[in-house]
Design a protein around this motif. Structure first.
Motif, PDB file in Angstrom:
ATOM      1  N   ILE A 333      -4.241  31.160  -1.147  1.00 46.53           N
ATOM      2  CA  ILE A 333      -3.826  31.448  -2.529  1.00 46.53           C
ATOM      3  C   ILE A 333      -2.311  31.631  -2.518  1.00 46.53           C
ATOM      4  O   ILE A 333      -1.783  32.702  -2.205  1.00 46.53           O
ATOM      5  CB  ILE A 333      -4.546  32.690  -3.072  1.00 46.53           C
ATOM      6  CG1 ILE A 333      -6.066  32.485  -3.000  1.00 46.53           C
ATOM      7  CG2 ILE A 333      -4.110  32.977  -4.516  1.00 46.53           C
ATOM      8  CD1 ILE A 333      -6.871  33.693  -3.427  1.00 46.53           C
ATOM      9  N   GLU A 336      -0.469  34.028  -6.862  1.00 40.79           N
ATOM     10  CA  GLU A 336      -1.427  35.080  -7.213  1.00 40.79           C
ATOM     11  C   GLU A 336      -1.934  34.953  -8.647  1.00 40.79           C
ATOM     12  O   GLU A 336      -3.057  35.345  -8.951  1.00 40.79           O
ATOM     13  CB  GLU A 336      -0.798  36.455  -7.011  1.00 40.79           C
ATOM     14  CG  GLU A 336      -0.966  36.997  -5.611  1.00 40.79           C
ATOM     15  CD  GLU A 336      -2.426  37.161  -5.201  1.00 40.79           C
ATOM     16  OE1 GLU A 336      -3.226  37.722  -5.984  1.00 40.79           O
ATOM     17  OE2 GLU A 336      -2.791  36.698  -4.110  1.00 40.79           O
ATOM     18  N   ARG A 339      -5.297  33.383  -8.821  1.00 38.81           N
ATOM     19  CA  ARG A 339      -6.421  33.940  -8.046  1.00 38.81           C
ATOM     20  C   ARG A 339      -7.758  33.796  -8.790  1.00 38.81           C
ATOM     21  O   ARG A 339      -8.769  33.460  -8.157  1.00 38.81           O
ATOM     22  CB  ARG A 339      -6.146  35.402  -7.685  1.00 38.81           C
ATOM     23  CG  ARG A 339      -7.257  36.046  -6.844  1.00 38.81           C
ATOM     24  CD  ARG A 339      -6.852  37.429  -6.352  1.00 38.81           C
ATOM     25  NE  ARG A 339      -5.927  37.357  -5.225  1.00 38.81           N
ATOM     26  CZ  ARG A 339      -6.299  37.371  -3.939  1.00 38.81           C
ATOM     27  NH1 ARG A 339      -7.593  37.439  -3.636  1.00 38.81           N
ATOM     28  NH2 ARG A 339      -5.406  37.308  -2.980  1.00 38.81           N
ATOM     29  N   PRO A 362      -3.085  40.008  -1.578  1.00 36.78           N
ATOM     30  CA  PRO A 362      -1.944  39.082  -1.579  1.00 36.78           C
ATOM     31  C   PRO A 362      -1.259  39.047  -0.216  1.00 36.78           C
ATOM     32  O   PRO A 362      -1.109  40.081   0.445  1.00 36.78           O
ATOM     33  CB  PRO A 362      -1.015  39.663  -2.658  1.00 36.78           C
ATOM     34  CG  PRO A 362      -1.930  40.429  -3.552  1.00 36.78           C
ATOM     35  CD  PRO A 362      -2.996  41.000  -2.671  1.00 36.78           C
TER      36      PRO A 362
END
Length: 423
Positions: A333, A336, A339, A362
């Motif tokens: 990812i 963010e 997500r 994160p």
């Protein structure tokens, strides 16, 4: 807190090795038409008294439960198998081909290849007395070991026939009832001091020379071996077995052909042991049910040592563990804000049966790629600025392609199949 003596912790890598052994057992047993069964971890102590007695009873983990029942944690599966067959044998077509892969527990002295807790494969054919059933069980044993990458240079199956020894005793005027005391002497012939063995034989009016003379002329006594040989040789298994009259097995309930498997270098105790036990079910049912049977047991502890002795088998296991441990995918990812979309994609891929990991918190993209490598992932899917396209990276080759998100499920499966076929 320390681990109890003779017991094991199974950290992920240890559990993976055990799972590999059990999965291989299951796969080969099923190839032979066997079906799996299991039973309770606790049984009444009387079950083991009726079946074995002697040494086994001294090795039980036993206690009185809250219902005042004298119970034991199972030390082996054969008594449970016999109890289950006696209870419902009319419900099943004969012969039964049953196997189990169960944990067993024995309070005994620890040594190489022997612990107080172990996983054991048990295979039994019940309801068939022909020599073909004996040969089938020996072939199954050989094929199980071959499935681990072991060859005739790694192990040998040594087969004998207790009936031949009974005939030997009768020819010497010794009653069958004394066989239970005589056969353990033969079982320990290779391990015991010759002078001690000679002293034991004197109690039967026999000499060590007489026993050795009988062993040296097996062709004249072990008729069943010829029939077994014909069956096994037809299967191409000639290099894997040999006649060895010193194999009699220690347990009293065996009635005919018996066998043990050893490593060629003889650095380990027996890896497999078993044989024909035609009277046990009748004995345990007080004559209500009478079925011939042939079975064997194989512990994961000794087998693991044998695999370690073989470079080829060790390499095969390592490759299998690598394939099994590897995650299929790792979703990186990179942005963010995406997500939620990444989570939706992750769930979609998991619903397809793909094994997948991703960062729960994160993290920098570089660290996520490190995590992907450590997880053994084959592909990394990067959710970032390219959205709604996904950057897909083959980690082994560093090749990258862009795939529209809606095509990911089909395209990813195709890519994985390509990678797996190349492996």
């Amino acid at each position: 807190m320390q681990l109890l003596p003779g017991f094991r912790d199974f950290y992920p890598e240890d559990c993976a090795r055990r799972n590999y052994i059990v999965a291989t057992w299951r796969e080969v047993a099923r190839r032979y038409g066997f079906v799996e069964y299991d039973g309770p971890l606790l049984e009444p102590v009387d079950l083991y008294k009726k079946k074995s007695g002697g040494e086994l009873l001294g090795q039980l983990f036993e206690f009185t439960d809250k219902g005042e029942r004298h119970v034991a944690i199972r030390p082996e599966m054969t008594p449970t198998l016999a109890r289950m067959v006696i209870a419902r044998e009319r419900d099943y077509k004969k012969p039964l081909r049953w196997f189990s892969t169960s944990q067993c527990f024995r309070y005994e002295k620890q040594q190489k290849g022997r612990l107080r807790e172990f996983c054991q494969l048990n295979c039994d054919i019940v309801g068939e007395s022909s020599i073909a059933a004996d040969a089938e069980m020996l072939a199954l044993t050989i094929d199980i070991l071959r499935a681990f990458g072991l060859t005739e240079s790694d192990f040998v199956l040594r087969v004998s026939d207790r009936e031949a020894w009974l005939a030997f005793l009768r020819a010497k005027g010794i009653d069958d009832n004394r066989a239970a005391d005589f056969l353990p002497i033969i079982d320990k012939l290779e391990r015991d001091d010759p002078a001690a063995t000679a002293a034991k034989l004197q109690l039967f009016g026999l000499t060590l020379d007489e026993v050795h003379a009988f062993i040296a002329n097996p062709a004249g006594h072990f008729d069943k071996f010829n029939a077994l040989s014909a069956e096994l040789d037809s299967r191409g298994m000639t290099p894997f077995y040999q006649l060895d009259p010193t194999i009699v097995r220690g347990l009293a309930y065996y009635t005919g052909v018996v066998f043990e498997v050893f490593d060629r270098a003889r650095t380990l105790r027996a890896i497999v042991g078993g044989g024909r036990y035609d009277n046990l079910i009748s004995l345990m049912s007080d004559g209500r049910v009478s079925l011939p049977a042939f079975g064997f047991g194989m512990s994961d502890v000794t087998l693991a040592y044998l695999i370690e002795l073989s470079p080829a088998a060790t390499a095969q296991m390592a490759a299998a563990l690598k394939r099994e441990a590897a995650a299929d995918l790792y979703v990186v990812i990179a942005k963010e804000a995406l997500r939620p979309q990444a989570l939706a994609l992750i769930q979609q891929l998991r619903d397809l049966g793909l094994r997948l990991d991703f960062p729960l918190a994160p993290a920098k993209v570089g660290k996520q790629f490190q995590s992907a490598e450590q997880a053994g992932a084959r592909l990394a899917l990067l959710v970032g600025d390219e959205w709604p396209q996904i950057k897909v990276k083959t980690l082994a080759t560093r090749e990258e392609i862009l795939i529209p998100v809606e095509e990911i499920p089909i395209r990813i499966k195709a890519l994985l199949n390509q990678i797996l076929s190349a492996d």
